[in-house]
Design a protein around this motif. Sequence first.
Motif, PDB file in Angstrom:
ATOM      1  N   LEU A  44      12.046  13.203 -24.130  1.00  0.00           N
ATOM      2  CA  LEU A  44      13.077  14.737 -23.925  1.00  0.00           C
ATOM      3  C   LEU A  44      13.156  15.220 -22.966  1.00  0.00           C
ATOM      4  O   LEU A  44      12.478  14.546 -21.636  1.00  0.00           O
ATOM      5  CB  LEU A  44      12.780  15.505 -24.831  1.00  0.00           C
ATOM      6  N   ASP A  45      14.509  16.020 -23.196  1.00  0.00           N
ATOM      7  CA  ASP A  45      14.935  16.302 -22.057  1.00  0.00           C
ATOM      8  C   ASP A  45      16.145  17.414 -22.140  1.00  0.00           C
ATOM      9  O   ASP A  45      16.871  17.530 -23.302  1.00  0.00           O
ATOM     10  CB  ASP A  45      16.085  15.552 -20.906  1.00  0.00           C
ATOM     11  N   LEU A  46      16.209  18.889 -21.330  1.00  0.00           N
ATOM     12  CA  LEU A  46      16.843  19.725 -21.507  1.00  0.00           C
ATOM     13  C   LEU A  46      17.532  19.797 -20.139  1.00  0.00           C
ATOM     14  O   LEU A  46      17.039  19.407 -19.056  1.00  0.00           O
ATOM     15  CB  LEU A  46      16.174  21.327 -21.575  1.00  0.00           C
ATOM     16  N   GLU A  47      18.920  21.157 -20.457  1.00  0.00           N
ATOM     17  CA  GLU A  47      19.799  21.318 -19.341  1.00  0.00           C
ATOM     18  C   GLU A  47      19.637  22.683 -19.239  1.00  0.00           C
ATOM     19  O   GLU A  47      19.992  23.342 -20.833  1.00  0.00           O
ATOM     20  CB  GLU A  47      21.427  20.935 -19.567  1.00  0.00           C
ATOM     21  N   THR A  48      19.499  22.858 -18.281  1.00  0.00           N
ATOM     22  CA  THR A  48      19.066  24.815 -18.540  1.00  0.00           C
ATOM     23  C   THR A  48      20.671  25.674 -17.323  1.00  0.00           C
ATOM     24  O   THR A  48      20.984  24.905 -16.281  1.00  0.00           O
ATOM     25  CB  THR A  48      17.449  24.847 -17.676  1.00  0.00           C
ATOM     26  N   THR A  49      20.304  26.578 -17.667  1.00  0.00           N
ATOM     27  CA  THR A  49      21.624  27.175 -16.783  1.00  0.00           C
ATOM     28  C   THR A  49      20.659  27.243 -15.123  1.00  0.00           C
ATOM     29  O   THR A  49      20.830  27.824 -14.564  1.00  0.00           O
ATOM     30  CB  THR A  49      21.432  28.886 -17.020  1.00  0.00           C
ATOM     31  N   GLY A  50      19.389  27.923 -15.129  1.00  0.00           N
ATOM     32  CA  GLY A  50      18.358  27.195 -13.588  1.00  0.00           C
ATOM     33  C   GLY A  50      17.053  27.015 -13.853  1.00  0.00           C
ATOM     34  O   GLY A  50      16.775  26.059 -14.939  1.00  0.00           O
ATOM     35  N   TYR A  51      16.464  27.115 -13.049  1.00  0.00           N
ATOM     36  CA  TYR A  51      15.470  26.313 -12.649  1.00  0.00           C
ATOM     37  C   TYR A  51      13.927  27.295 -13.429  1.00  0.00           C
ATOM     38  O   TYR A  51      13.393  26.646 -13.718  1.00  0.00           O
ATOM     39  CB  TYR A  51      14.602  25.938 -10.980  1.00  0.00           C
ATOM     40  N   SER A  52      13.656  28.507 -13.686  1.00  0.00           N
ATOM     41  CA  SER A  52      12.675  29.500 -14.340  1.00  0.00           C
ATOM     42  C   SER A  52      12.657  29.585 -15.463  1.00  0.00           C
ATOM     43  O   SER A  52      13.652  29.978 -15.720  1.00  0.00           O
ATOM     44  CB  SER A  52      13.036  30.130 -13.590  1.00  0.00           C
ATOM     45  N   ALA A  53      11.812  29.071 -15.965  1.00  0.00           N
ATOM     46  CA  ALA A  53      11.484  28.766 -17.941  1.00  0.00           C
ATOM     47  C   ALA A  53      11.075  30.582 -17.978  1.00  0.00           C
ATOM     48  O   ALA A  53      11.883  31.204 -18.982  1.00  0.00           O
ATOM     49  CB  ALA A  53      10.604  28.379 -17.524  1.00  0.00           C
ATOM     50  N   GLU A  54      11.189  31.374 -17.000  1.00  0.00           N
ATOM     51  CA  GLU A  54      10.952  32.942 -17.281  1.00  0.00           C
ATOM     52  C   GLU A  54      12.627  33.573 -17.577  1.00  0.00           C
ATOM     53  O   GLU A  54      12.884  34.362 -18.274  1.00  0.00           O
ATOM     54  CB  GLU A  54      10.783  33.917 -16.642  1.00  0.00           C
ATOM     55  N   SER A  55      13.543  33.288 -16.268  1.00  0.00           N
ATOM     56  CA  SER A  55      14.884  33.853 -16.397  1.00  0.00           C
ATOM     57  C   SER A  55      15.851  33.489 -17.046  1.00  0.00           C
ATOM     58  O   SER A  55      16.864  33.873 -16.450  1.00  0.00           O
ATOM     59  CB  SER A  55      14.677  34.063 -15.267  1.00  0.00           C
TER      60      SER A  55
END
Length: 206
Positions: free
Chosen positions: A7-18
């Motif tokens: 699996l792989d995700l693309e995200t808006t940043g590095y912090s899973a919280e924010s």
Amino acid sequence: MDTYIALDLETTGYSAESSEIIEIGAWKVEKGVVVDKFHSFVRPILYIPRHIQELTGITDEDVKDCETVVPVLLEFYDWCGNYPFLGHNIKFDYGFLCAKGNPVGLDFTVRGTREGIDTLKLCRELLNLHSNKLEDIVNFFGISIEIKDSSTDKFHRALYDAYMTKLVYDRFSLVYSSIISVNSPERLSDNAGYGKVVNNDTLSFS
């Protein structure tokens, strides 16, 4: 390990919280053979930062009509079952899944039993390279596949990176078949810090 989910995700940043998930890509592998795939864009609450749009090619236009994270995670959770996870810096992706799933009752840890293998960890243990980014590891192993769609079949896109991770793991399984860490998944931790960058060679969202 011959049965797992890469699996792989693309995200808006590095912090899973924010930060937020904007794309999930995964391949279900059984006895070394891909048997199914999962892919979905996710519409974030906030705008996708410009540098993330440039990195991934995913724009606000791409996700404007997509589901938000909860329904996508519900579907992905059911699709995953209790399969082990494979990822390049799996701590990052797993941390996001746990952080976003826990508030809505999705236990991606499977009651603390979820196992997995991190190809980034294998690279650090078994290779002596200047960079452990996924793209550099793919080049190191001489992995090449036919590009069908240049807009999606590229690094920093979830489905592509997940498949490249699977191919990298295949190489490790072939070349380092006698190494225990290559064959034996470990229990994954849902430590909140897993959504954060720990080294420069993880700065790849992969």
